[in-house]
Design an enzyme around this catalytic site. Structure first.
Site, short mmCIF file in Angstrom:
data_model
loop_
_atom_site.label_atom_id
_atom_site.label_comp_id
_atom_site.label_asym_id
_atom_site.label_seq_id
_atom_site.Cartn_x
_atom_site.Cartn_y
_atom_site.Cartn_z
N GLN A 111 -1.69 9.69 -6.78
CA GLN A 111 -2.38 9.65 -5.84
C GLN A 111 -2.96 10.52 -4.85
O GLN A 111 -4.10 10.12 -4.54
CB GLN A 111 -2.28 8.08 -5.26
N HIS A 129 -6.90 10.36 -7.28
CA HIS A 129 -7.70 10.32 -6.28
C HIS A 129 -8.71 11.95 -5.99
O HIS A 129 -9.02 12.34 -4.85
CB HIS A 129 -7.01 10.00 -5.12
N1 APR Z 1 9.65 9.87 0.79
C1 APR Z 1 9.74 8.84 0.23
N2 APR Z 1 8.54 7.71 0.45
C2 APR Z 1 7.91 8.62 1.70
C3 APR Z 1 8.90 9.12 2.83
C4 APR Z 1 9.16 9.72 1.70
N3 APR Z 1 9.80 11.00 2.40
N4 APR Z 1 7.25 8.98 4.16
C5 APR Z 1 7.06 7.48 3.55
N5 APR Z 1 7.20 7.24 2.71
C6 APR Z 1 6.68 6.14 2.33
C7 APR Z 1 6.06 5.35 3.40
O1 APR Z 1 7.13 4.23 3.58
C8 APR Z 1 5.23 4.47 2.47
O2 APR Z 1 4.99 3.55 1.67
O3 APR Z 1 5.12 6.58 1.84
C9 APR Z 1 4.46 5.36 1.90
C10 APR Z 1 2.94 5.91 2.49
O4 APR Z 1 1.89 5.57 2.17
P1 APR Z 1 0.00 5.38 2.26
O5 APR Z 1 0.39 6.45 3.47
O6 APR Z 1 -0.20 3.60 2.84
O7 APR Z 1 0.03 6.82 1.15
P2 APR Z 1 -0.66 5.72 -0.37
O8 APR Z 1 0.09 4.42 -0.33
O9 APR Z 1 -0.12 7.57 -1.32
O10 APR Z 1 -2.09 5.95 -0.10
C11 APR Z 1 -2.54 5.29 -1.52
O11 APR Z 1 -4.50 5.59 0.30
O12 APR Z 1 -5.98 6.50 2.11
C12 APR Z 1 -6.11 6.04 0.57
O13 APR Z 1 -6.79 8.18 -0.80
C13 APR Z 1 -5.55 7.91 -0.16
O14 APR Z 1 -4.26 8.41 -2.18
C14 APR Z 1 -4.26 7.15 -1.20
C15 APR Z 1 -4.27 6.11 -0.86
#
Ligand code: APR
Length: 263
Positions: A111, A129
């Site tokens: 993503q 994305h």
């Molecule tokens: N290692 C593994 N996981 C982690 C780490 C790490 N070092 N640090 C944070 N996390 C986890 C958090 O606990 C959270 O569950 O990564 C996740 C990040 O979640 P989001 O910020 O929601 O990101 P994502 O799931 O990729 O978002 C999906 O939303 O905003 C849109 O297009 C954007 O691609 C993105 C989509």
């Protein structure tokens, strides 16, 4: 139901080894947490996430861009610089090394709009994305109807840069809220999870569909689903195992021990 506090690695390693035994046996779906240890902020982490500081609809939607193109362009320009300064972390490298040791076994689906998977060696990563380092025209190029369209590289400097002929602005080549995902990448991702034996879901909150639905789909097709995340996610109920740790900690520990001989 997986234990919320997480499973030991020893229970998951054999699943990885089994997946090595077949082409396309292992799929990995990644989110922003995958790049967090490379210094790239996530979106929803309470204090540090982009959406904790900015309104996603103002910055990651076409409406937001039309309302204030300079503000959106400059926000993406700042993020691009962050991506260019970042380096793949141990998690990215473990996936790159795994692909080199086990050709044809791994499919990486992301993503993320950064290029850290590609820089770590997973050149065929499926990007759901888009790509923050690519620009495209906001409107279809009017010339395109009669012949070759204008190249984004021809745009005149500005915030955002614009076509010198028709004023069409450039926009980042990412998928904004309310926009469809690139069909070819999504179709390939669905085929990959339909055929895999193991899906690792790394660093995603599972808040955004249709990407989050790939975990459900993999499970429906008989694959084992393992989630790697230090926190609970919205799709934990789809997993057989939860590994409570970070991408750079868990992926090397899980993947570096696999060898082609034991596939
Ligand atoms: N290692 C593994 N996981 C982690 C780490 C790490 N070092 N640090 C944070 N996390 C986890 C958090 O606990 C959270 O569950 O990564 C996740 C990040 O979640 P989001 O910020 O929601 O990101 P994502 O799931 O990729 O978002 C999906 O939303 O905003 C849109 O297009 C954007 O691609 C993105 C989509």
């Amino acid at each position: 139901m997986p234990t919320p506090e997480g499973a030991p690695l020893e229970l998951v390693r054999p699943l990885v080894q089994q997946a090595c035994g077949s082409a396309g046996g292992l799929c990995v779906l990644t989110g922003a947490g995958m790049s967090a240890e490379s210094g790239i902020p996530t979106f929803r982490d309470a204090l540090t996430g982009h959406w904790a500081r900015f309104d996603p609809m103002q910055l990651a939607s076409e409406e937001g861009f039309r309302a204030d193109p300079a503000r959106v362009w400059n926000w993406y320009a700042e993020r691009r610089n962050g991506v260019r300064r970042a380096e793949p972390n141990a998690g990215h490298r473990a996936l790159g090394d795994f692909a080199a040791r086990h050709p044809g076994v791994l499919t990486v689906i992301t993503q993320n709009v950064d290029d850290l998977h590609q820089r770590a060696g997973n050149l065929d990563t499926l990007r759901l994305h888009g790509d923050i380092l690519q620009d495209r025209w906001l409107e279809p190029c009017p010339r395109g109807a009669r012949g070759p369209a204008c190249e984004p590289g021809w745009a005149l400097e500005g915030e955002p840069p614009r076509c010198g002929e028709c004023g069409n602005p450039l926009r980042p080549g990412v998928v904004w809220f309310g926009e469809s995902l690139p069909l070819a990448a999504m179709n390939a991702a669905e085929r990959a999870v339909d055929g895999c034996r193991l899906l690792l879901v790394v660093g995603t909150s599972g808040a955004v569909w249709p990407a989050a639905g790939l975990a459900h789909r993999a499970r429906r097709h008989g694959a084992q689903v393992v989630i790697i995340n230090p926190e609970a996610s919205e799709i934990d109920d789809q997993a057989q195992y939860l590994l409570r740790g970070t991408a750079a900690q868990v992926l090397p520990a899980l993947l570096d021990t696999t060898s082609p001989e034991n596939g």
